[in-house]
Design an enzyme around this catalytic site. Structure first.
Site, PDB file in Angstrom:
ATOM      1  N   ASP A   1       0.846  -1.189   0.000  1.00 21.93           N
ATOM      2  CA  ASP A   1       0.000   0.000   0.000  1.00 21.93           C
ATOM      3  C   ASP A   1       0.885   1.244   0.000  1.00 21.93           C
ATOM      4  O   ASP A   1       1.708   1.431   0.915  1.00 21.93           O
ATOM      5  CB  ASP A   1      -0.907  -0.005   1.234  1.00 21.93           C
ATOM      6  CG  ASP A   1      -1.811   1.211   1.284  1.00 21.93           C
ATOM      7  OD1 ASP A   1      -2.601   1.402   0.357  1.00 21.93           O
ATOM      8  OD2 ASP A   1      -1.706   1.982   2.254  1.00 21.93           O
TER       9      ASP A   1
ATOM     10  N   THR B   1      -3.038   5.317  -3.936  1.00 25.12           N
ATOM     11  CA  THR B   1      -1.931   6.035  -3.298  1.00 25.12           C
ATOM     12  C   THR B   1      -0.594   5.723  -3.957  1.00 25.12           C
ATOM     13  O   THR B   1       0.311   6.557  -3.946  1.00 25.12           O
ATOM     14  CB  THR B   1      -1.869   5.668  -1.808  1.00 25.12           C
ATOM     15  OG1 THR B   1      -1.830   4.241  -1.669  1.00 25.12           O
ATOM     16  CG2 THR B   1      -3.098   6.172  -1.080  1.00 25.12           C
ATOM     17  N   THR B   2      -0.453   4.523  -4.519  1.00 24.93           N
ATOM     18  CA  THR B   2       0.795   4.183  -5.218  1.00 24.93           C
ATOM     19  C   THR B   2       0.838   4.864  -6.581  1.00 24.93           C
ATOM     20  O   THR B   2       1.856   5.443  -6.967  1.00 24.93           O
ATOM     21  CB  THR B   2       0.914   2.663  -5.384  1.00 24.93           C
ATOM     22  OG1 THR B   2       0.773   2.035  -4.113  1.00 24.93           O
ATOM     23  CG2 THR B   2       2.257   2.295  -5.978  1.00 24.93           C
TER      24      THR B   2
ATOM     25  N   ASP C   1      -9.217   0.116   1.972  1.00 27.28           N
ATOM     26  CA  ASP C   1      -9.161   0.677   0.613  1.00 27.28           C
ATOM     27  C   ASP C   1     -10.397   0.285  -0.188  1.00 27.28           C
ATOM     28  O   ASP C   1     -10.981   1.116  -0.894  1.00 27.28           O
ATOM     29  CB  ASP C   1      -7.899   0.198  -0.111  1.00 27.28           C
ATOM     30  CG  ASP C   1      -6.636   0.852   0.426  1.00 27.28           C
ATOM     31  OD1 ASP C   1      -6.764   1.707   1.330  1.00 27.28           O
ATOM     32  OD2 ASP C   1      -5.535   0.501  -0.022  1.00 27.28           O
TER      33      ASP C   1
END
Length: 607
Positions: A135, A168-169, A466
């Site tokens: 994550d 987020t990545t 998520d």
């Protein structure tokens, strides 16, 4: 006075060199005269007379041919050191490039974690705690980043996590790609401000194009398949992808259970996640109620309470303690018995007040000793102690009870109600948890996550969070774009076409933005062990020929007839929320603009 190294060479008047400390010793005043060039650390003395007159005729220089070190009148040698000045500031283009390099290094760390076949990272804290995750937000949060500009990417990932909960990545990888393209433009002599302006224009075009190619997925309380499909796409890149169908269904059921579909509102505070190592991922379950990591305080108390009426206390179950300093001397047996009897009366009064209110379960934020525990057992009351403040609030909200700060305020209308309260145990260990089901006034839910060890349980909790964020976003706005790099490739083609209509330097920046968007599908293919250029070219070619923005990289499927994985993402059911993808591009563009406009780094104490 400037200094030089002890190893600096001195050129004497006879042409010879000396590696010893250079200087002159004056006869009466013991003055030291040194000459140093500011442009280098070497010290050169030339054309100096062995005995010359300086200012005062009474002061003469001794011969420089002497090999002895200069010293003062006490015999202490003069030590000449190199200049230890603070680091010079980095300004202008050099500062911009240095900042880009620092931010790119952060982006490269998480790049390999992107996509369904991305790699995991092991993060070891200063205390030795180990975290295994892919994550992006967790990786960035737990890294110790000291560089000022690199911290901007950490905050970028955190912003994406707070606003959207997923992607987020990808947002960090996109920002790194934009900075890499900006570095190339800077080396060609284009001003950073012009690059930033071009990126801003290209970002607006990409966000607008995303809205144009988005699809609306209808869903209702009777048809939740689109929500499950979108949640499965999010879980594809997680460690729990082997159970992604089951986990996606749990995430959807949890969100829908607390959502108001008419108002399109989701109250995340009513969703709790508890983890307990042991079992396997298949044992993860959704409970319509509250689960707290506590057990009944006495082994002989009832472990299952039906039609529970609970009093929720934040006051200690013990006699009151004076707030003043005091000392009590007991000098006789009678005095001790009197004190003991008074303490018993306190306990009995407390238990009586609980009993009179009609409660059959006591939930206390504080602990109580064995005396109180025994009295509660005698009166047929089950009890739970040391319940945390957050759990107390959740129980109160879910059961419709009131938090009672003192026993004198306890009454029947302040009790919380639940259909059943039961204690569950795990395996052959002493681990127990308390389940409160069929709560009266709320639809609170709890996800109990099981896993082989603590690290898997924690990663599963992050993955489910998520997935639930994605489902919440889809309930608020049910427009989706297609994954597998399809959206990025479509935006890249649209931005490239827009660049053809622009005259001037901005065209270079807009083209660079399109190239940066291609970095997402490139990274997806690269992390899957495929030829990234070949896969991207095939997907782009099909999108252009078929004018179909749904073509992406089907990395989990078998290769097609042409040997590539270009496929229709709609057929594969790979969805991403529109708001999440738009937020990615918007946030990455803003951060890159900020970094490009930094031309000076001033640190306190180094100016």
């Amino acid at each position: 006075m400037r200094n030089a190294s002890l190893e600096d060479k001195c050129v004497l008047d006879d042409g010879s060199e000396s590696k010893k400390a250079c200087g002159w010793q004056l006869d009466d005043h013991h003055l030291l005269i040194m000459m140093m060039e500011s442009s280098s650390s070497s010290l050169k003395l030339s054309k100096l007379a062995s005995e010359s007159t300086i200012v005062d005729s009474n002061v003469h220089l001794r011969s420089l041919s002497s090999r002895t070190n200069p010293s003062d009148e006490y015999g202490r040698p003069f030590v000449i050191l190199k200049e230890q000045q603070a680091k010079s500031r980095v300004k202008g283009l050099e500062a911009t490039k240095a900042n880009i390099i620092a931010a790119k290094s952060i982006s490269q760390i998480v790049r390999t974690s992107l996509g369904p076949k991305g790699m995991d990272k092991i993060l070891v804290s200063a205390d030795g705690d180990v975290t295994i995750t892919n994550d992006g937000a967790t990786i960035m949060e737990r890294m110790e980043v000291n560089h000022q500009v690199a911290k901007l990417l950490v905050e970028l990932s955190s912003s994406q996590d707070d606003e959207i909960g997923d992607g987020t990545t990808g947002v960090v990888v996109l920002a790194g790609a934009l900075l890499e393209e900006a570095e190339k433009l800077l080396s060609r002599g284009i001003h950073p401000v012009r690059i930033a302006e071009g990126f801003e224009k290209a970002g607006e075009i990409a966000i607008k194009h995303l809205a144009e190619i988005a699809d609306t997925v209808p869903f209702s309380s009777d048809n939740l398949d689109p929500l499950v499909t979108t949640a499965m796409t999010t879980l594809s890149s997680k460690i729990i992808n082997v159970e992604k169908r089951r986990m996606a269904q749990i995430a959807v059921d949890a969100v829908v259970g607390v959502a108001d579909l008419e108002r399109k509102d989701v109250n995340f505070d009513m969703i709790r996640m508890e983890g307990k190592p042991g079992g396997c991922l298949e044992d993860t379950e959704l409970v319509n109620g509250i689960i707290i990591d506590k057990d009944i305080s006495h082994p002989q108390m009832a472990k299952t309470i039906k039609d529970a009426k609970m009093c929720i206390l934040t006051c200690p179950f013990e006699p009151p303690k004076p707030k003043t300093k005091h000392k009590l001397d007991i000098s006789s047996k009678e005095a001790y018995e009197k004190l003991y009897q008074q303490e018993q009366d306190y306990f009995k009064e407390m238990v009586k007040q609980v009993k009179d209110s009609g409660a059959n379960l006591v939930i206390c934020q504080w602990g109580f000793d064995d005396e109180a525990n025994h009295l509660l057992l005698q009166n047929g009351l089950s009890a739970v102690r040391w319940v945390g403040g957050v759990e107390i609030e959740h129980i109160a909200i879910a059961t419709g009870g009131r938090i009672v700060p003192r026993f004198s305020e306890l009454s029947a209308d302040k009790l919380g109600k639940a259909g059943v309260v039961r204690e569950i145990s795990f395996g052959n260990t002493k681990e127990r948890m308390l389940v409160i089901e069929d709560c009266a006034n709320s639809n609170a839910v709890t996800i109990l996550v099981r896993g082989g060890n603590k690290m898997i349980v924690e990663e599963a909790k992050r993955s489910l969070h998520d997935a639930m964020c994605v489902v919440r976003n889809l309930i608020k706005d049910n427009r989706v774009v297609y994954g597998g790099g399809a959206a990025e490739i479509a935006c890249s083609l649209a931005v490239s076409a827009y660049a053809e209509t622009i005259v001037g330097v901005d065209q270079f920046a807009i083209r660079a933005f399109a190239d940066a968007l291609d970095d997402i599908p490139l990274a997806l293919a690269e992390n899957s062990g495929l030829d990234p250029i070949k896969e991207l070219a095939a997907a782009k070619s099909r999108q252009t020929k078929e004018k179909n923005p749904l073509i992406g990289l089907g990395l989990t499927e078998e290769a097609g007839e042409d040997g590539t994985h270009a496929a229709n993402m709609k057929d594969l059911g790979v969805f991403e929320t529109l708001v999440g993808k738009q937020e990615q591009i918007s946030l990455a563009t803003q951060v890159v603009k900020m970094i490009l406009k930094i031309d000076d780094v001033i640190t306190m104490g180094q100016y």
